[in-house]
Motif scaffolding. Structure first.
Motif, PDB file in Angstrom:
ATOM      1  N   PRO A 186       0.836  -1.205   0.000  1.00 55.66           N
ATOM      2  CA  PRO A 186       0.000   0.000   0.000  1.00 55.66           C
ATOM      3  C   PRO A 186       0.873   1.257   0.000  1.00 55.66           C
ATOM      4  O   PRO A 186       2.005   1.240   0.477  1.00 55.66           O
ATOM      5  N   GLY A 187       0.328   2.318  -0.518  1.00 56.37           N
ATOM      6  CA  GLY A 187       1.068   3.580  -0.526  1.00 56.37           C
ATOM      7  C   GLY A 187       0.884   4.390   0.732  1.00 56.37           C
ATOM      8  O   GLY A 187       1.635   5.331   0.999  1.00 56.37           O
ATOM      9  N   SER A 188      -0.101   4.035   1.520  1.00 55.21           N
ATOM     10  CA  SER A 188      -0.322   4.728   2.793  1.00 55.21           C
ATOM     11  C   SER A 188      -1.086   3.813   3.716  1.00 55.21           C
ATOM     12  O   SER A 188      -1.459   2.701   3.345  1.00 55.21           O
TER      13      SER A 188
ATOM     14  N   VAL B  24       1.957   1.839  -3.487  1.00 58.56           N
ATOM     15  CA  VAL B  24       3.237   2.542  -3.395  1.00 58.56           C
ATOM     16  C   VAL B  24       3.563   3.148  -4.770  1.00 58.56           C
ATOM     17  O   VAL B  24       3.235   2.591  -5.814  1.00 58.56           O
TER      18      VAL B  24
END
Lengths: 441, 441, 441, 441
Positions: A331-333, A349
């Motif tokens: 995941p990016g966050s 990401v």
């Protein structure tokens, strides 16, 4: 566990693999046997460079003196990792563009800018070179480095063709230096853990491997149109090398080579403009091995230039136990919003510098260990050649709308690719009556 | 949205699709145009049964009187759903085994047991028949039902071959009754939502479809060894029909048929015993469409008999927008344990009765609407034939180690499959010198 | 494992708990001891009804004849489950509204409509009654059933007050019939698996329990404003009973009661209108046990009337091993969309009929086993009273802005609640100088 | 959006918040208004330091010269981030232990080792100091720095008591330098995105906040036993400051202070040894605000010393729209294994250096912006005091088994804490007859 064949190993992957090793099915005795199995040569009758040679080493106390060549994004990333590592010293940065060289060098204390690698060797004591220049320049830069007795790491691919790759490894062997190719999945904690789980038999014998590589962000269409941009060589090689390395693990101890028996591929274009220019920006590649008890496996690779939702990097290995082991997306966050339309999370990401930060650090550390004489590069000459050959086979399969089969000539241990180029008229095959009848009105 | 082509639609999927429809890219005007597009005939020049015929209907007020034939697991499931539905009445249960018939019938108030379908029609007023008997019996049971003016739903496949399938549809058309095939993905809320999202353009034009169907629990090896058990016809047809139906949506409005241009498949065996008996228990199928702007797509299907971790049913569609839309797996429970080895969740949902409970209910309700004259089955004669033809092509591809290509004979609108059977000696193709050189020692 | 104390057990939860039992820390011997531990009485010195009485049983071969009372949503759900069960027969449906009674009864073959429960007993042989009528009617309906020797299941709460609840249990005991209260978490596979994992020591001794119950869909504001609607008694009791039952497991074998030592609560209103009418539609409840080695635990309950994102039902138990075990939310579909804003999934499962379908089925089957004399209801008189007492304590804590403490009077084994009502002026406490100084300007 | 009040903002959080901003409910006009809203003073009648003073700035072109004090883990981390930042130069490292100072300094080119901060100022031009020394030394180090006109960043807490914290801020204000406290959630992309989503009204008015902070790995029991280790001041302050900062956002524009009206806490010990030594290693804290339309909110904080499954850091904010927004946990790897016991993933991210790497980088960059005169620290004197006061209130609540209430003295704007110490005998409250009756046997 047959870690020796595949991964760059080391401390960084330890934590990740704890999950998988905690309930290993292998008995300790069986593991011991596996660990003790010597790394067999894989194709060539001649002993492999990587297992026998005595390398030039530096003492562990001294930081390894490194020159980086090439000022693209990878050049910057490699410089940063060298600067952060306690075991290396960035001595020189080389770029044909003097201002680019000066700019990057100025950001690293003690690093000097050069426009030619020869000049570096003329003025500095260099232990190793990391080559991030465009691929056409690789062969010369590798040879220059080898002649100067500097070990070499090079971004993939090692060179423009399988022949050139072999020559590059040969010249390094002649000068007694290591050559390694930066296939970063080998050093990524998650990819390495999955490969180790497979080697440990956690899924049984692998039967199906499915990988996804959807790049992010998408390059401009003009770049794709003008620069061509072949997704098989540019993108798929990472997964090809990774999958081949797992196959190599499976075959460890046998005399069989790990090349696929068959390659099938299909490229697609997301716009008419790209299609009319013969540019694929997405593709599917299928690799097939059918060797009975020894190896029976189909791998499908899904590759694309421009994911909208972040950097999509996955692989899944399913085996005869009915189990699967997967590299999942990062995941990016860590944010989620729940509202009346559901649950929403942000994109994956962003791209490779974020996703493979740990792998790039580990690649460097492992290369430093090779330079110090404590380790041997995992990507052999044969591995590097085969990744390029399979990527080329996929390209030919897609271009010629055919299957490419690999056959081995026992007389001279050569590997041949066989396929029907589209320039020939397709042969008339007998129609299958059954099916034909079935669909007539 | 072109919902008319694909799904069994209706209320049940409304909630799921809300997520996807909330930010639809299609303008209202565009949607209206799409909705208004009449369903074009797909292959045949003659008008399709499903769009023009006048069906025998029952009044909505009366529950539909149904006979179920065949006492396997699907027979039980269909009986349960009929018993739960307010719109149907289970009048008769037919099984060649009298005690099986009696046993199941006794569990449903008002349901009588029979050993032959003819006897049911001789003694009861029946509106519709749901056929769950073994496939070889389908053709006769369908014909018997049609002659008795009873609408027919049948478990997949409709019949043993594409020809038999066409004949079955023809006899139903002649007797003015509906015939539908139970491809339950069409009525599953999640599969339907994904198909609708694709039809709505949420991913752009699809370029890659990846499906997984790993059955659970695994059948005994002896069953596979003795009963053969072909995963292409048995398992893959569900995903084949689902993927083809999405392709049909994409081609809606054009004169092109949705058959793939090429089929490639590879089957594997998890044990030597199965391999020696020629039984595949896992396979990969690749479908390819290359029609330029109209359709450029590669679909890969991953199928296996025996997942260890639950019933694995997934699909992912990636398109030119760089987006993807997915059917994800359904957990078997809502429990997680976190300990020092990580996070642990239980297996996926157990099997098809649990995973497709909603779909089975919706299939029944949609069939009842067809019986009442308010709807038309979504799986046309051509759809049902094509699913079988493609499954057969996959089987031939795997068996003969070749690619199967589809070509159309413009003279009589027939579809031909072309491939090289392995009984013929492979033709010597020119070796690619480049590659051959590359890998010699 | 001390399953006997808590859950309704049985086959349905078997699969879910496999995850957790596969690596149980308890040795087989230890487990045997735990299983063999007799269920101790919990508060009262007098033996509990549920462990000793001889119940009226029916033979297993005969379906249990059931009357359902009350035509709301739960009435419908209970009727459906009875209709689906092979072990029960829905004989009568009772509602004070004759048309409601007739409408529901007409949907179930063999079920007759009544407006009074007395009339049912006058005309039918009934084994058991399921009471879904409004709470104020519970006490009378229970007494009527007991006098007619019918076992009773009742929706929560059993009656309007703890006193009434005790009386209801007493009357059932006098007439030798079972009384059970439908706290469905006890029969939900996931909640049961978590409780069993805690009982098995998978997290160590529990130290923190966090539950969430956010209802969906939200009731109209007018309903909340006019009907009051107390979230402590209406909603929180489910989690209160569930948490108390886990505490009871922990104390099993000791003479301590499982009532909390302290209750603190805070209610909030989402609009000014609700606030001005004294209506809370969200709340937090804290339960505290401080008994040294025996039990040291804080539980926080988060409750709300109207989640926008589906039916949110979670619990998490963290213990001295540093592990946690959780009931996670159930997705409403298996669809995900990935686009340039991220990953999107639909809302959670819609509401209780979907989320607790399995639990409702299991509750019925367990109740039938009680009716047949093979099992004893898990929710004892004391359990049912305590759930109501704790909900009331939470309400008083929130209303009076105070902490409520429980103390036990050793002379007569009574439980007392102590708190400061807001009608009294708050006592002046000495200001803490340290803090006061700290924040002065 | 009222970003100005809370977060350290900037580019790094941009990507994460895209998810949330993509469907913002605020109209552009409304956003503009919110952005334009000047930051109101929060408690004090006197204008806040942070909004008005003229700070000593350095030119952006010159890297900021920094000294780091204190050689623990945070000292190392801060040095690394300074070394990596293009905008700062690590000039000096100070530790009372000369060898520790020398060791760390030797790892950073250009960095010299010192044993006293005074000596640094005597020999170097220093723009800013980052204080990572033990808390008791903070006050003196801050004063020393301020007198040398160096801006100060300090690990939390700023000082040993609220009074000391105020004095520290005062001395910095007198010397016209910034003081900031490193509450890293303020600069974490995910925590910042959640706070911004709440400020943007994405959940409506917040009604329930639930945070979890379970540290990993667990410290040795001996450390906890001997060093005491108060989880309220040591751990909970991070979440306290974060939650208070969100409340401050909600109150922005009003004259109300954001202190809670009530604090309730409960501490537990995982072993008898810890309990007998009065050491809590897990705790629950509840904060309550009841101010009618302005603010009605309950926050529960769950804290623990030693998670077994990785570093557990979560928060969830639920509001009047029925929506919630969450910081979810960060996985430690991207690996999943599926087998017959289910799906297994590894532990969460290891600890704070990994989880908050981005936040630490952003904290540094924001501090450099403050040093350059382009920004103002977000953690004000009042914020820092209040975090300590609330942590102290939680400790007192747990120790004295009571609720702590905050009251404000309007005469001198002082904040008072009121609670009943356990040294006093509890007052006899009237027993609630209703409840008492209910549970008697």
């Amino acid at each position: 566990m047959r870690r020796g064949v595949f991964c760059c190993g080391g401390e960084l992957v330890g934590r990740t693999t704890r999950l998988l090793s905690s309930s290993s099915r292998s008995s300790p005795a069986a593991s011991a046997v596996l660990e003790a199995t010597p790394q067999k040569k894989v194709i060539q009758r001649a002993p492999e460079t990587t297992t026998t040679k005595t390398t030039t080493t530096t003492t562990a106390e001294q930081p390894v003196a490194i020159a980086v060549v090439g000022g693209g994004r990878m050049g910057e990333i490699r410089c940063q990792h060298i600067a952060r590592s306690g075991g290396a010293r960035l001595e020189a940065f080389v770029d044909v563009d003097p201002s680019a060289a000066a700019s990057l060098a100025s950001r690293h204390a003690g690093c000097e800018a050069y426009v030619a690698l020869d000049d570096v060797f003329a003025t500095k004591k260099i232990d190793a070179v990391w080559i991030c220049a465009p691929t056409p320049a690789h062969a010369d830069l590798i040879a220059t480095s080898a002649r100067a007795s500097a070990h070499v790491a090079v971004e993939k691919p090692v060179a423009m063709s399988a022949v050139d790759i072999r020559n590059a490894y040969d010249v390094c062997e002649q000068h007694n230096v290591h050559l390694t190719c930066a296939f970063q999945r080998r050093c990524d904690a998650s990819y390495a853990a999955v490969a180790e789980a497979v080697a440990d038999g956690r899924v049984g014998a692998p039967r199906s491997i499915r990988s996804v590589f959807r790049d992010h962000p998408a390059p401009p269409t003009s770049f794709l149109r003008d620069a061509g941009g072949d997704p098989f060589h540019d993108i798929a090689t990472h997964d090809i090398d990774y999958i081949l390395s797992m196959v190599k693990q499976q075959l460890n101890g046998s005399s069989l080579d790990h090349h696929p028996d068959e390659v099938w591929a299909c490229g697609t274009s997301s716009t008419r403009e790209l299609r009319e220019n013969g540019v694929y920006d997405a593709a599917t590649v299928v690799l097939k091995w059918k060797r009975g008890d020894a190896l029976e496996l189909c791998a499908t690779l899904d590759i694309a230039r421009g994911s909208a939702y972040g950097y999509d990097q996955r692989v899944e290995v399913y085996g005869t136990l009915g189990n699967s082991v997967c590299v999942t997306n990062q995941p990016g966050s860590n944010v989620a919003l729940n509202d009346n339309t559901g649950t929403h999370r942000g994109p994956l990401v962003h791209s490779f510098p974020q996703r493979f930060d740990q792998a790039f650090a580990q690649e460097l550390e492992f290369f430093l260990e090779c330079v110090r004489g404590n380790a041997t590069p995992k990507v052999t000459s044969h591995d590097a050649q085969l990744a390029t050959i399979v990527a080329e086979a996929a390209l030919q399969s897609a271009r010629h709308d055919t299957v490419v089969k690999f056959t081995r000539d026992d007389r001279n241990d050569e590997l041949h690719l066989r396929y029907t180029p589209t320039t020939k008229p397709p042969r008339e095959e007998p129609t299958t009556r059954h099916a034909a009848a079935a669909v007539s009105a």
